[in-house]
Design a protein around this motif. Structure first.
Motif, PDB file in Angstrom:
ATOM      1  N   GLU A  56       0.831  -1.207   0.000  1.00  0.00           N
ATOM      2  CA  GLU A  56       0.000   0.000   0.000  1.00  0.00           C
ATOM      3  C   GLU A  56       0.866   1.258   0.000  1.00  0.00           C
ATOM      4  O   GLU A  56       0.511   2.263  -0.617  1.00  0.00           O
ATOM      5  CB  GLU A  56      -0.947  -0.024   1.208  1.00  0.00           C
ATOM      6  CG  GLU A  56      -1.995   1.057   1.147  1.00  0.00           C
ATOM      7  CD  GLU A  56      -3.222   0.773   2.018  1.00  0.00           C
ATOM      8  OE1 GLU A  56      -3.538  -0.408   2.268  1.00  0.00           O
ATOM      9  OE2 GLU A  56      -3.849   1.747   2.459  1.00  0.00           O
ATOM     10  N   ARG A  82      -3.099 -10.925  -4.783  1.00  0.00           N
ATOM     11  CA  ARG A  82      -3.569 -10.000  -3.739  1.00  0.00           C
ATOM     12  C   ARG A  82      -3.103  -8.563  -3.986  1.00  0.00           C
ATOM     13  O   ARG A  82      -3.802  -7.619  -3.655  1.00  0.00           O
ATOM     14  CB  ARG A  82      -3.076 -10.475  -2.361  1.00  0.00           C
ATOM     15  CG  ARG A  82      -3.859 -11.677  -1.884  1.00  0.00           C
ATOM     16  CD  ARG A  82      -3.546 -11.986  -0.432  1.00  0.00           C
ATOM     17  NE  ARG A  82      -4.255 -13.199  -0.029  1.00  0.00           N
ATOM     18  CZ  ARG A  82      -3.788 -14.078   0.841  1.00  0.00           C
ATOM     19  NH1 ARG A  82      -2.624 -13.891   1.419  1.00  0.00           N
ATOM     20  NH2 ARG A  82      -4.497 -15.143   1.147  1.00  0.00           N
ATOM     21  N   ASP A 113      -5.366  -7.176  -6.535  1.00  0.00           N
ATOM     22  CA  ASP A 113      -6.648  -6.861  -5.889  1.00  0.00           C
ATOM     23  C   ASP A 113      -6.550  -5.527  -5.141  1.00  0.00           C
ATOM     24  O   ASP A 113      -7.459  -4.690  -5.214  1.00  0.00           O
ATOM     25  CB  ASP A 113      -6.990  -8.014  -4.929  1.00  0.00           C
ATOM     26  CG  ASP A 113      -8.241  -7.721  -4.125  1.00  0.00           C
ATOM     27  OD1 ASP A 113      -9.270  -7.431  -4.746  1.00  0.00           O
ATOM     28  OD2 ASP A 113      -8.177  -7.760  -2.876  1.00  0.00           O
ATOM     29  N   MET A 114      -5.419  -5.314  -4.468  1.00  0.00           N
ATOM     30  CA  MET A 114      -5.236  -4.045  -3.740  1.00  0.00           C
ATOM     31  C   MET A 114      -5.245  -2.867  -4.719  1.00  0.00           C
ATOM     32  O   MET A 114      -5.842  -1.823  -4.458  1.00  0.00           O
ATOM     33  CB  MET A 114      -3.927  -4.069  -2.946  1.00  0.00           C
ATOM     34  CG  MET A 114      -3.668  -2.764  -2.213  1.00  0.00           C
ATOM     35  SD  MET A 114      -2.082  -2.752  -1.379  1.00  0.00           S
ATOM     36  CE  MET A 114      -2.472  -3.562   0.147  1.00  0.00           C
ATOM     37  N   GLN A 129      -6.764  -2.671  -7.560  1.00  0.00           N
ATOM     38  CA  GLN A 129      -8.146  -2.441  -8.030  1.00  0.00           C
ATOM     39  C   GLN A 129      -8.963  -1.742  -6.956  1.00  0.00           C
ATOM     40  O   GLN A 129      -9.735  -0.834  -7.239  1.00  0.00           O
ATOM     41  CB  GLN A 129      -8.764  -3.777  -8.463  1.00  0.00           C
ATOM     42  CG  GLN A 129      -8.097  -4.290  -9.737  1.00  0.00           C
ATOM     43  CD  GLN A 129      -8.439  -5.730 -10.083  1.00  0.00           C
ATOM     44  OE1 GLN A 129      -8.744  -6.531  -9.200  1.00  0.00           O
ATOM     45  NE2 GLN A 129      -8.365  -6.070 -11.360  1.00  0.00           N
ATOM     46  N   ARG A 130      -8.777  -2.133  -5.704  1.00  0.00           N
ATOM     47  CA  ARG A 130      -9.531  -1.489  -4.620  1.00  0.00           C
ATOM     48  C   ARG A 130      -9.122  -0.032  -4.436  1.00  0.00           C
ATOM     49  O   ARG A 130      -9.853   0.750  -3.852  1.00  0.00           O
ATOM     50  CB  ARG A 130      -9.304  -2.237  -3.307  1.00  0.00           C
ATOM     51  CG  ARG A 130      -9.906  -3.626  -3.310  1.00  0.00           C
ATOM     52  CD  ARG A 130      -9.979  -4.098  -1.907  1.00  0.00           C
ATOM     53  NE  ARG A 130      -9.915  -5.543  -1.821  1.00  0.00           N
ATOM     54  CZ  ARG A 130     -10.118  -6.197  -0.694  1.00  0.00           C
ATOM     55  NH1 ARG A 130     -10.382  -5.548   0.416  1.00  0.00           N
ATOM     56  NH2 ARG A 130     -10.045  -7.504  -0.663  1.00  0.00           N
ATOM     57  N   HIS A 131      -7.914   0.319  -4.922  1.00  0.00           N
ATOM     58  CA  HIS A 131      -7.464   1.709  -4.834  1.00  0.00           C
ATOM     59  C   HIS A 131      -7.862   2.513  -6.079  1.00  0.00           C
ATOM     60  O   HIS A 131      -7.385   3.632  -6.258  1.00  0.00           O
ATOM     61  CB  HIS A 131      -5.941   1.774  -4.644  1.00  0.00           C
ATOM     62  CG  HIS A 131      -5.519   1.600  -3.213  1.00  0.00           C
ATOM     63  ND1 HIS A 131      -5.545   0.388  -2.573  1.00  0.00           N
ATOM     64  CD2 HIS A 131      -5.092   2.490  -2.290  1.00  0.00           C
ATOM     65  CE1 HIS A 131      -5.139   0.545  -1.322  1.00  0.00           C
ATOM     66  NE2 HIS A 131      -4.861   1.810  -1.127  1.00  0.00           N
TER      67      HIS A 131
END
Ligand SMILES: Cc1ncc(COP(=O)(O)O)c(C=O)c1O
Length: 396
Positions: A69, A93, A96-97, A99-101
């Motif tokens: 992050e 993962r 995925d992080m 995309q979530r950001h």
């Protein structure tokens, strides 16, 4: 579970007594010059372990995931695109992080067991003439599959394409155990945690930023507070953190770097390679196969071992824990139930590795797999003895 047995999970690793003691210290004022005497040498030690002359080291009370992050939130803005290959659970993962950001991810789906496809990266980067891609993500060692990737080749791909994207490298299960060259490979952000090659308890996200990555923080607009490297840099200038640091762990980190550098990085990497080769000799003697498809991608920190079709590999991990008090790693994601993992990183010797191999044999025999007791252990013993004989000959 017995506390006397070593663990064979791919991190957290076994903690040397010296490091346990270094983490266990009285409270000090974390805004005093005394704290600076722990913080700055620890950062300097990490920089040396990463083989960098100038990287800025930022250490957070967090784990490797917080390091991911830190890289994204300090250098990128919502809507930016990153390029990443998915070849295991950890690269998945990190994607995925992203995309979530709110980042776009150009994903190169890569079979699990294979390394990062630097040639595909080069094609995609060459085609990206508008420089839409702002960062390339590379997981140096996919802990889920026991696969190492060639980061120098990823750098060459960027250079061949003449592409300015930043290079972010996840070295969580490689740094301080396998050769890592921050400067030579032109890495912009490297990420690791305290609980793997540094042999400490979990609790620190350890990151390194190049000058180019620091410059990117000026324009990047993703929200960041806890992981803001500029706030951290301001704190460091006053021997402090923007908040309360994990002083004991930082003291441990300082000591860990001292131990690694005293052993000599090349010796540390050679020890990991030797132990890993012994484990691989055992796997061959058992008639089993690694998830990693070929020797050039074999990881020196973790082996993911395929079990026969129809057999649930997770039973090995459960039975080892309940019957013998020994921890191995389970398969994750796509390879859950298909592989079990032997972690062989951090504070480990040939002799400790042999005890793990002997346990794995007992477990597999108990569960009805066609394994001859002693077969893998003997193969590893032969290998380790051979290495000692070679060393003695070279010294004579
Ligand atoms: C390659 C890799 N990346 C990232 C992580 C996530 O690190 P952490 O569990 O310390 O957050 C791990 C954890 O094992 C890992 O092996």
């Amino acid at each position: 579970m017995s506390f006397q047995n070593p663990v064979f999970i791919p991190g957290p690793t076994n903690i040397p007594e010296r490091l346990r003691k270094a983490c266990d210290m009285p409270t000090i004022d974390h805004r005093s010059p005394l704290f600076g005497q722990i913080l700055h040498p620890a950062r300097e030690g990490v920089r040396r372990v990463l083989k960098s002359d100038s990287a800025q080291i930022f250490i957070f009370p967090s784990t490797g995931t917080g390091g991911w992050e830190t890289a994204l939130s300090n250098c990128l803005s919502a809507g930016d695109t990153v390029l990443a290959a998915r070849n295991g659970m950890f690269s998945h993962r990190w994607i995925d992080m992203c995309q979530r950001h709110g980042l776009g991810v150009e994903i190169v789906e890569t079979p699990w067991g294979h390394g990062l496809p630097a040639d595909r990266y080069e094609e995609i980067l060459t085609a990206d003439t508008g420089h839409r891609i702002k960062a390339v993500l590379a997981t140096h060692n996919e802990t889920a599959t026991g696969v190492k990737s060639d980061i120098a080749a990823v750098r060459r791909a960027l250079d061949a394409a003449g592409h300015p994207a930043l290079l972010f490298v996840d070295g969580v299960s490689s740094i301080a155990s396998m050769d890592f060259r921050f400067d030579d490979w032109g890495v912009d952000v490297a990420v690791t945690g305290s609980q793997k090659g540094f042999m400490l308890p979990p609790g620190l996200a350890i990151t390194a930023f190049s000058a180019k990555a620091m410059a990117a923080t000026d324009t990047a607009t993703l929200p960041r507070t806890f992981f803001d490297v500029k706030d951290m840099a301001k704190g460091y200038a006053n021997n402090a953190y923007p908040y309360t640091p994990a002083v004991g762990l930082l003291n441990g980190l300082n000591e860990a770097c001292g131990m690694l550098l005293a052993e000599g990085l090349d010796n540390v990497f050679a020890r990991h390679h030797r132990i890993a080769e012994g484990v691989r000799a055992a796997v061959r003697a058992w008639g089993l196969e690694l998830c990693a498809v070929s020797p050039e991608v074999y990881s020196d920190t973790v082996s993911a071992i395929r079990t026969p079709e129809g057999f649930n590999a997770t039973d090995i991990v459960s039975h080892a824990a309940s019957a013998y008090g020994v921890a191995f790693g389970t398969g994750l994601g796509e390879v859950a139930g298909k592989v079990f993992r032997i972690g062989h990183l951090g504070s480990l010797t040939d002799v400790m590795a042999l005890s793990g191999l002997a346990t794995a044999e007992m477990v597999m025999a108990d569960l009805g797999l066609d394994i001859r007791l002693g077969s893998g252990v003997a193969a590893a013993q032969d290998y380790y003895r051979g290495c000692r004989i070679e060393t003695r000959k070279a010294a004579a």
